[in-house]
Structure formats: C-alpha cells, structure tokens
Design an enzyme around this catalytic site. Structure first.
Site, PDB file in Angstrom:
ATOM      1  N   CYS A 114      14.272  11.083   6.141  1.00 52.17           N
ATOM      2  CA  CYS A 114      14.122  10.755   7.560  1.00 52.17           C
ATOM      3  C   CYS A 114      15.468  10.832   8.266  1.00 52.17           C
ATOM      4  CB  CYS A 114      13.519   9.373   7.736  1.00 52.17           C
ATOM      5  SG  CYS A 114      14.455   8.115   6.889  1.00 52.17           S
ATOM      6  N   LYS A 169       0.895  -1.169   0.000  1.00 46.43           N
ATOM      7  CA  LYS A 169       0.000   0.000   0.000  1.00 46.43           C
ATOM      8  C   LYS A 169       0.933   1.219   0.000  1.00 46.43           C
ATOM      9  CE  LYS A 169      -1.530   3.006   2.079  1.00 46.43           C
ATOM     10  NZ  LYS A 169      -1.240   4.426   1.737  1.00 46.43           N
ATOM     11  N   SER A 217       5.277   8.656   9.653  1.00 55.75           N
ATOM     12  CA  SER A 217       5.442   9.528  10.820  1.00 55.75           C
ATOM     13  C   SER A 217       5.257   8.725  12.111  1.00 55.75           C
ATOM     14  CB  SER A 217       4.421  10.662  10.750  1.00 55.75           C
ATOM     15  OG  SER A 217       3.123  10.114  10.705  1.00 55.75           O
ATOM     16  N   GLU A 231      -0.542   7.470  -0.732  1.00 56.35           N
ATOM     17  CA  GLU A 231      -1.534   7.992  -1.679  1.00 56.35           C
ATOM     18  C   GLU A 231      -1.077   9.310  -2.306  1.00 56.35           C
ATOM     19  OE1 GLU A 231      -1.673   7.761   1.503  1.00 56.35           O
ATOM     20  OE2 GLU A 231      -2.713   9.436   2.468  1.00 56.35           O
TER      21      GLU A 231
HETATM   22  P1  NAD Z   1       2.475   9.339   7.184  1.00 58.50           P
HETATM   23  O1  NAD Z   1       2.611   8.716   8.527  1.00 58.50           O
HETATM   24  O2  NAD Z   1       1.520  10.473   7.026  1.00 58.50           O
HETATM   25  O3  NAD Z   1       1.989   8.234   6.103  1.00 58.50           O
HETATM   26  C1  NAD Z   1       2.685   7.013   5.929  1.00 58.50           C
HETATM   27  C2  NAD Z   1       1.701   5.961   5.442  1.00 58.50           C
HETATM   28  O4  NAD Z   1       0.679   5.768   6.433  1.00 58.50           O
HETATM   29  C3  NAD Z   1       0.978   6.327   4.162  1.00 58.50           C
HETATM   30  O5  NAD Z   1       0.937   5.191   3.319  1.00 58.50           O
HETATM   31  C4  NAD Z   1      -0.427   6.732   4.616  1.00 58.50           C
HETATM   32  O6  NAD Z   1      -1.417   6.403   3.677  1.00 58.50           O
HETATM   33  C5  NAD Z   1      -0.618   5.942   5.879  1.00 58.50           C
HETATM   34  N1  NAD Z   1      -1.411   6.665   6.887  1.00 58.50           N
HETATM   35  C6  NAD Z   1      -1.384   7.990   7.152  1.00 58.50           C
HETATM   36  N2  NAD Z   1      -2.217   8.283   8.184  1.00 58.50           N
HETATM   37  C7  NAD Z   1      -2.766   7.110   8.586  1.00 58.50           C
HETATM   38  C8  NAD Z   1      -3.690   6.752   9.620  1.00 58.50           C
HETATM   39  N3  NAD Z   1      -4.215   7.664  10.434  1.00 58.50           N
HETATM   40  N4  NAD Z   1      -4.040   5.454   9.743  1.00 58.50           N
HETATM   41  C9  NAD Z   1      -3.518   4.507   8.940  1.00 58.50           C
HETATM   42  N5  NAD Z   1      -2.622   4.800   7.946  1.00 58.50           N
HETATM   43  C10 NAD Z   1      -2.255   6.075   7.771  1.00 58.50           C
HETATM   44  O7  NAD Z   1       3.956   9.723   6.706  1.00 58.50           O
HETATM   45  P2  NAD Z   1       4.390  10.567   5.429  1.00 58.50           P
HETATM   46  O8  NAD Z   1       4.048  12.006   5.621  1.00 58.50           O
HETATM   47  O9  NAD Z   1       3.935   9.882   4.180  1.00 58.50           O
HETATM   48  O10 NAD Z   1       5.978  10.354   5.485  1.00 58.50           O
HETATM   49  C11 NAD Z   1       6.871  11.220   6.157  1.00 58.50           C
HETATM   50  C12 NAD Z   1       7.239  10.690   7.526  1.00 58.50           C
HETATM   51  O11 NAD Z   1       7.883   9.416   7.386  1.00 58.50           O
HETATM   52  C13 NAD Z   1       8.245  11.578   8.243  1.00 58.50           C
HETATM   53  O12 NAD Z   1       7.891  11.641   9.591  1.00 58.50           O
HETATM   54  C14 NAD Z   1       9.568  10.839   8.071  1.00 58.50           C
HETATM   55  O13 NAD Z   1      10.520  11.113   9.095  1.00 58.50           O
HETATM   56  C15 NAD Z   1       9.104   9.417   8.131  1.00 58.50           C
HETATM   57  N6  NAD Z   1      10.056   8.495   7.520  1.00 58.50           N
HETATM   58  C16 NAD Z   1      10.759   7.670   8.340  1.00 58.50           C
HETATM   59  C17 NAD Z   1      11.700   6.804   7.800  1.00 58.50           C
HETATM   60  C18 NAD Z   1      12.495   5.884   8.677  1.00 58.50           C
HETATM   61  O14 NAD Z   1      13.201   5.046   8.178  1.00 58.50           O
HETATM   62  N7  NAD Z   1      12.406   6.001   9.994  1.00 58.50           N
HETATM   63  C19 NAD Z   1      11.917   6.783   6.408  1.00 58.50           C
HETATM   64  C20 NAD Z   1      11.153   7.643   5.599  1.00 58.50           C
HETATM   65  C21 NAD Z   1      10.218   8.494   6.174  1.00 58.50           C
END
Ligand code: NAD
Length: 437
Positions: free
Chosen positions: A284, A176, A229, A179
C-alpha cells in the site's frame, strides 16, 4: 488448522469445522495449485464467535495488564521460533518473495513487542484538588469485543497491527483474514492455541463479504479495524459507524514520489525502483507515480528505464541465488507512471490533487525543499530520500483523504486510544467520613 483440505475456524479456544455451504479455493499464485479450501463462514457462526468473545470479556478485562502481556511474550517467542516456516506459507499463498514475507512478519512481530508495553501505554492521568478535597482521574478501560478485517497483500503483518494491542488492552478479539490468503494466520493461530489464553479471548473466522457484514451488524461488536481497498474501506466505515461502532478503516493508495534536480539520481532510482517494482507492486506504500521536476526529468527517465529492464518475474520460492539482486526484488506486474513538471510547487499541487493521501516521498539534497514538502503535502506518511516510508510499530500507520476513514490509526499510541474508552472520575471523600476509620 487444516482438516481434510479445509481450513477450520478458531472459536472459543478450539478449532471448529464450519458448516458453511460455500467454500473458495486458496491458490498458490505462482503455480495455480490449490493449497486449501476456505469456508465462507455464515452469519450464525459469526454470532457464536461474538458470543464466546463476549463471555470471555468479563474475566479478561479484570486480568491485570501485567498478566495479559505475559501471553504476548510467549507469542513473540513462538513467532520467532516458527519464523521461516510462517514466511514460507506467506510466499506460497501470496506470491511475494521469501525476503518480503520475512520482512512483513518481522514488522508484525514488532507490534507484539510494542504491545507488551501496555501497562505503561494504557496509563491515564489525574489532578488532585480540582476543587478543595476533590480529585479528578482519567482511566482507560477496554472497549469489549473488537474485530479486524484484513487484506491479501500482507497476510502476516496486518493482523498483527491489531491483535496484540486489542488483547493487551483487555478486549476480546475476532480476526477475519483475507479469504485469498488465510493460511498464514491459520498457522499463527496454531501457535496462539499453545499460549493457554482463556477460551474466547482470540477468535478466527474465515470468509468474505457475508462474514464481514455479520461482524459489522452484530450489536455486541464494539469496534472494527479494517485494511483493504478504498471502496470497501468506505463501505465498512459507513456500515460500522451507522451501527454505532468505533471504526478505523485504511484504504488504497496511489503514492507519488517527487524527484528534484538536486537529488542523488542513482540512489533515488534504486530506491524508487524497489518501491515501485518490489513486492509485486502490491504494497500500500508502493510508489506508483514519479513526478520529476525540471532537469531531473531526462536523467531519471533513463535510469528508471534501465532499472525496469533488469527486473524478472517468477515464483518467490524458486531456485534463485540468495546473494543475487533478484532474490530480494522479485516482482509480478508493477507499473510506474512518470510525470514531469517545472517547479516543486507544481509537483506539490499534483500530489495534493490526488484523492488518496497514504504516502508521498521526495528525493532531494535540499533541507529547505524537504521542509516545504513535509509541511505542505497532504498525505499521512512522508518519506524524504526514502522509498517506502512504513512507520515503525511505535508510530501510527497514518493515511489521509481516501486512504483512511476514521480518527485513530493502527499501531502504537493510536492503537491504545482505539482499543480503550476514556472514563473520567471526579471523586470526593468528605473529611468527616474519613474520621470514622
Ligand atoms: P479488499 O478491499 O478487496 O479486501 C479487504 C478485506 O475486505 C478482505 O478481508 C475481504 O474479504 C473484505 N471484503 C472485500 N470486499 C468486501 C465487501 N464488498 N464487503 C465486505 N467485505 C469485503 O482489499 P484487498 O484486495 O484484499 O487488498 C488490497 C488493497 O488494500 C489495496 O487497495 C491496498 O492499497 C490496500 N491496503 C492498504 C493498506 C493501508 O495501510 N492503507 C495496507 C495494505 C493494503
């Protein structure tokens, strides 16, 4: 695949139009142009994807690993052949520079390469004669149907942290993607479609929260990989594990870099500027806090202010001379905070007081200071005179504290641990039975 301006899902070896009632626009962040519409796949369609994956599992787990990895060799060749095209799609939907898009795709392909070593990586161990005539073996078996949920900032690399290992270990896989950036993986799945994998071994469902929740709740999904996140990572980890699943959930970060007075200031500034401002500050592992120690303070402040002033913001595919500095470092809106302390102990205290533990770096010419730092700092990835300490594919992509929920990380041997169950067999063949043959 895109049909009539809408992305399709890939389920059971075929592209399928979702009957979702809700769609989102995927926009090019540089031009605000709508690229495509992405379906928010509903629960019943996710269920169909899980069922087709489960149906494929019985035969896929019996396929010898040496055969399974042949598909990965083909995938690597196709990704290499379509490298520039895929990187451009990433820039268009994600906004990073073309150089950054190529860099992340390359890191993703490296995971495909490492996963081709699965026949060795999956090996168990055994001891003969744990008692007279009794042998004991540890075998690894695939987990079953597994799913990965990925973020917007690395549309090419992060899905490839999971997919190659999952299927090479004999699991069936559902992705998944974010989006916000689903186009890169849609194109990669066009290539996956050319591999001739048995239908159901890999599947792609687009969507957001409802689609994720359907995967977290489905009893047949045995393991969840998540990157995003921290609040969502924590939520996904709690819901997945409460439903009896194995989960590895990487969260956000606030990565500190410590600069000692004996650091090579010019090199430190250049590397920290790239780490903080490169990739729009959306790695990240990006540096978001620099802690200067003692006399390093004023010198670093001056250097970093000059470095920040030269940065420009724009569209990652625009008319930039490829030899110019800006071609490699284009940015969107990064922020670097500066803090100042008097000793390395105080700096380490500041680093360790943070709730995140993704990465911490030190700039110094002292081996003793470097050893102290890597020994005492509470973070999963450490850089010494390095700005973005991204582990290679054959090392785990670590993370501590609020930056990771779970036990086994993405990539390398941890991926093999995550995607396999250990089975211990104690075996005896009485001598008198053997005499019958
Ligand atoms: P996000 O948490 O908003 O979304 C990530 C995924 O979760 C997406 O596929 C989204 O559809 C899904 N999602 C979002 N809200 C949700 C909910 N309430 N319930 C279920 N699923 C949900 O993250 P983002 O904005 O796409 O990515 C950026 C974040 O990712 C930053 O915080 C960054 O630091 C982190 N990140 C961490 C790493 C690592 O290795 N630690 C690597 C890349 C990015």
């Amino acid at each position: 695949m895109i049909q009539d301006g809408q992305l399709l899902n890939y389920i059971g070896g075929a592209w399928r139009r979702s009957h979702a009632s809700d769609y989102l626009d995927v926009r090019n962040p540089a031009t605000a142009e709508t690229i495509v519409r992405v379906p928010l796949t509903p629960r019943d369609e996710v269920g169909a994807a899980v069922q087709t994956a489960q149906a494929a599992f019985a035969d896929w787990r019996r396929t010898p690993p040496t055969e399974r990895i042949q598909y990965l060799f083909k995938l690597k060749r196709l990704l290499d052949e379509h490298f520039d095209e895929i990187a451009r799609l990433t820039t268009q939907e994600c906004g990073k520079t073309l150089a950054e898009s190529k860099g992340e795709l390359q890191r993703g392909i490296e995971n495909v390469e490492v996963a081709t070593g699965i026949p060795s990586l999956m090996m168990g161990y055994n001891v003969e004669d744990i008692a007279r005539g009794i042998d004991e073996h540890m075998l690894r078996q695939p987990v079953g149907v597994v799913a990965a949920i990925t973020p917007f900032n690395f549309p090419g690399m992060i899905p490839l942290w999971f997919l190659p290992y999952a299927i090479a270990c004999g699991n069936c896989f559902i992705l998944k993607p974010s989006e916000k950036v689903p186009v890169t993986m849609s194109r990669v799945f066009d290539l996956i479609d050319e591999l001739g994998l048995p239908p159901g071994v890999v599947n792609l469902v687009n969507g957001a929260k409802e689609t994720v929740d359907a995967l977290l709740d489905h009893p047949t999904v045995r393991a969840i990989s998540f990157v995003g996140s921290s609040p969502v990572a924590k939520y996904v980890y709690s819901r997945a594990t409460a439903n009896g699943k194995r989960a590895q959930c990487s969260g956000g970060a606030k990565n500190p870099v410590v600069v000692l007075p004996d650091a090579d200031m010019e090199m430190a500034t250049r590397i920290i500027a790239d780490s903080s401002f490169g990739c729009a500050g959306q790695r990240c592992l990006a540096t978001s806090v620099t802690i200067t120690v003692s006399e390093a303070g004023s010198a670093f402040k001056e250097h970093i202010a000059n470095a920040a002033a030269t940065r420009k913001v724009g569209y990652g595919l625009d008319n930039v001379d490829p030899r110019s500095e800006i071609a490699g470092i284009e940015i969107f809106g990064p922020v670097l905070s500066l803090m100042h302390v008097q000793t390395i102990d105080e700096a380490i205290d500041v680093v360790n007081a943070a709730s995140y533990g993704n990465m911490a770096c030190l700039f110094t010419s002292s081996g003793a200071a470097a050893r102290k730092f890597r020994y005492e700092v509470q973070a999963g990835n450490i850089g010494i005179n390095i700005g973005v300490a991204a582990p290679m594919a054959f090392f785990p992509f670590s993370g501590w504290k609020d930056s990771f929920f779970g036990d086994m990380h993405a990539q390398g041997r941890d991926a093999v641990e995550f995607y396999t169950e250990k089975k211990v067999v104690v075996e005896r063949w009485p001598r008198e039975w053997s005499r019958k043959f």
